[in-house]
Design a protein around this motif. Structure first.
Motif, PDB file in Angstrom:
ATOM      1  N   ARG A 109       4.951   9.940  -9.319  1.00 52.13           N
ATOM      2  CA  ARG A 109       3.759   9.796  -8.480  1.00 52.13           C
ATOM      3  C   ARG A 109       2.599  10.610  -9.039  1.00 52.13           C
ATOM      4  O   ARG A 109       1.452  10.174  -8.996  1.00 52.13           O
ATOM      5  CB  ARG A 109       4.088  10.208  -7.050  1.00 52.13           C
ATOM      6  CG  ARG A 109       5.083   9.239  -6.413  1.00 52.13           C
ATOM      7  CD  ARG A 109       5.527   9.678  -5.068  1.00 52.13           C
ATOM      8  NE  ARG A 109       4.397   9.635  -4.137  1.00 52.13           N
ATOM      9  CZ  ARG A 109       4.403  10.213  -2.963  1.00 52.13           C
ATOM     10  NH1 ARG A 109       5.453  10.884  -2.547  1.00 52.13           N
ATOM     11  NH2 ARG A 109       3.355  10.135  -2.183  1.00 52.13           N
ATOM     12  N   ALA A 119       4.722   3.853 -10.486  1.00 51.65           N
ATOM     13  CA  ALA A 119       5.446   3.278  -9.354  1.00 51.65           C
ATOM     14  C   ALA A 119       6.730   4.051  -9.066  1.00 51.65           C
ATOM     15  O   ALA A 119       7.364   4.585  -9.969  1.00 51.65           O
ATOM     16  CB  ALA A 119       5.770   1.820  -9.638  1.00 51.65           C
ATOM     17  N   LEU A 175       4.314   7.561   1.078  1.00 55.14           N
ATOM     18  CA  LEU A 175       4.740   6.241   0.608  1.00 55.14           C
ATOM     19  C   LEU A 175       4.960   5.314   1.799  1.00 55.14           C
ATOM     20  O   LEU A 175       5.075   5.757   2.938  1.00 55.14           O
ATOM     21  CB  LEU A 175       6.037   6.341  -0.204  1.00 55.14           C
ATOM     22  CG  LEU A 175       5.940   7.078  -1.540  1.00 55.14           C
ATOM     23  CD1 LEU A 175       7.318   7.156  -2.204  1.00 55.14           C
ATOM     24  CD2 LEU A 175       4.947   6.408  -2.470  1.00 55.14           C
ATOM     25  N   ASP A 176       5.046   4.047   1.525  1.00 56.76           N
ATOM     26  CA  ASP A 176       5.311   3.039   2.539  1.00 56.76           C
ATOM     27  C   ASP A 176       6.820   2.796   2.608  1.00 56.76           C
ATOM     28  O   ASP A 176       7.527   3.071   1.637  1.00 56.76           O
ATOM     29  CB  ASP A 176       4.585   1.747   2.140  1.00 56.76           C
ATOM     30  CG  ASP A 176       4.313   0.835   3.311  1.00 56.76           C
ATOM     31  OD1 ASP A 176       4.702   1.169   4.440  1.00 56.76           O
ATOM     32  OD2 ASP A 176       3.713  -0.234   3.083  1.00 56.76           O
ATOM     33  N   GLN A 180       5.331   2.552  -3.188  1.00 54.47           N
ATOM     34  CA  GLN A 180       3.949   2.156  -2.986  1.00 54.47           C
ATOM     35  C   GLN A 180       3.931   0.781  -2.299  1.00 54.47           C
ATOM     36  O   GLN A 180       4.815  -0.050  -2.525  1.00 54.47           O
ATOM     37  CB  GLN A 180       3.200   2.078  -4.323  1.00 54.47           C
ATOM     38  CG  GLN A 180       2.911   3.432  -4.934  1.00 54.47           C
ATOM     39  CD  GLN A 180       4.036   3.956  -5.805  1.00 54.47           C
ATOM     40  OE1 GLN A 180       5.090   3.357  -5.910  1.00 54.47           O
ATOM     41  NE2 GLN A 180       3.797   5.091  -6.457  1.00 54.47           N
ATOM     42  N   THR A 181       2.937   0.552  -1.455  1.00 58.52           N
ATOM     43  CA  THR A 181       2.854  -0.674  -0.656  1.00 58.52           C
ATOM     44  C   THR A 181       3.008  -1.919  -1.515  1.00 58.52           C
ATOM     45  O   THR A 181       3.760  -2.834  -1.156  1.00 58.52           O
ATOM     46  CB  THR A 181       1.519  -0.710   0.118  1.00 58.52           C
ATOM     47  OG1 THR A 181       1.461   0.448   0.952  1.00 58.52           O
ATOM     48  CG2 THR A 181       1.411  -1.955   0.969  1.00 58.52           C
ATOM     49  N   PHE A 208       1.783  -3.721  -8.459  1.00 56.90           N
ATOM     50  CA  PHE A 208       1.326  -2.331  -8.525  1.00 56.90           C
ATOM     51  C   PHE A 208       0.636  -2.064  -9.864  1.00 56.90           C
ATOM     52  O   PHE A 208      -0.444  -1.467  -9.909  1.00 56.90           O
ATOM     53  CB  PHE A 208       2.498  -1.367  -8.334  1.00 56.90           C
ATOM     54  CG  PHE A 208       2.113   0.073  -8.485  1.00 56.90           C
ATOM     55  CD1 PHE A 208       1.483   0.744  -7.453  1.00 56.90           C
ATOM     56  CD2 PHE A 208       2.363   0.759  -9.661  1.00 56.90           C
ATOM     57  CE1 PHE A 208       1.115   2.075  -7.585  1.00 56.90           C
ATOM     58  CE2 PHE A 208       1.997   2.084  -9.805  1.00 56.90           C
ATOM     59  CZ  PHE A 208       1.373   2.744  -8.768  1.00 56.90           C
ATOM     60  N   GLN A 212      -3.255  -0.967 -10.628  1.00 56.08           N
ATOM     61  CA  GLN A 212      -3.609   0.223 -11.403  1.00 56.08           C
ATOM     62  C   GLN A 212      -4.541  -0.139 -12.552  1.00 56.08           C
ATOM     63  O   GLN A 212      -5.477   0.595 -12.843  1.00 56.08           O
ATOM     64  CB  GLN A 212      -2.354   0.915 -11.935  1.00 56.08           C
ATOM     65  CG  GLN A 212      -1.452   1.459 -10.852  1.00 56.08           C
ATOM     66  CD  GLN A 212      -2.183   2.434  -9.931  1.00 56.08           C
ATOM     67  OE1 GLN A 212      -2.711   3.436 -10.373  1.00 56.08           O
ATOM     68  NE2 GLN A 212      -2.225   2.132  -8.649  1.00 56.08           N
TER      69      GLN A 212
END
Length: 172
Positions: A38, A43, A67-68, A97-98, A154, A158
């Motif tokens: 992170r 990811a 985080l989700d 991550q979502t 993800f 980014q």
């Protein structure tokens, strides 16, 4: 299942000892790797049984902060008994991550089929007996696909952020 199978005081002490060792090794390592990933903007996906006590530990709470979470039944992703092909439910939770876990959010069993319990063993094609829980520890192909699809989403997000940073830098 661990709690159910500990019938004697000695078995319960042994389980507490195993969990203490796991906290010092596996969970601490998981926290270090998750925070490192992170910190680098990469990811992260942590997965375990939704009922696992590890979700309540300080190590995992720290690793998943911000985080989700997603909760799902693996029968919806094709988890089946290897021999008789009956679906196996396996309530699972992931943190990430979502974008990474979006495909897994609230994909729960609709109750339209029976479930084979994840206990005992089966005789494999090799003629040997195998643990059903060990087999169920792997991911069905559809679940792997959803995680990879989320990881790609993800990565694309980014790249967009990096592109925006470069554009902003050039404008200044």
């Amino acid at each position: 299942m661990q709690n159910i199978n500990q019938r004697t005081p000695a078995q319960r002490r042994a389980l507490r000892w195993k969990r203490a060792i796991a906290r010092k090794t596996v969970l601490a390592f998981t926290r270090r790797v998750a925070l490192w990933q992170r910190g680098r903007g990469k990811a992260v996906v942590l997965e375990n049984s939704a009922l696992a006590k590890s979700w309540d530990t300080e190590e995992i709470s720290e690793a998943t902060e911000g985080l989700d979470f997603a909760l799902f039944d693996q029968c919806r992703f094709g988890l089946r008994h290897l021999v008789n092909k009956i679906p196996m439910k396996k309530l699972t939770q992931v943190a990430g991550q979502t974008e990474v876990i979006q495909e897994l959010k609230e994909v729960r069993c609709l109750g339209e089929h029976q479930h084979y319990p994840i206990e005992g063993g089966f005789k494999g094609a090799d003629g040997k007996w195998h643990s059903l829980s060990e087999y169920a520890g792997g991911y069905p192909a559809e679940l792997r696909y959803c995680i990879l699809k989320g990881a790609e989403a993800f990565c694309r997000s980014q790249e967009t952020l990096i592109g925006m940073e470069i554009t902003m830098s050039l404008m200044i």
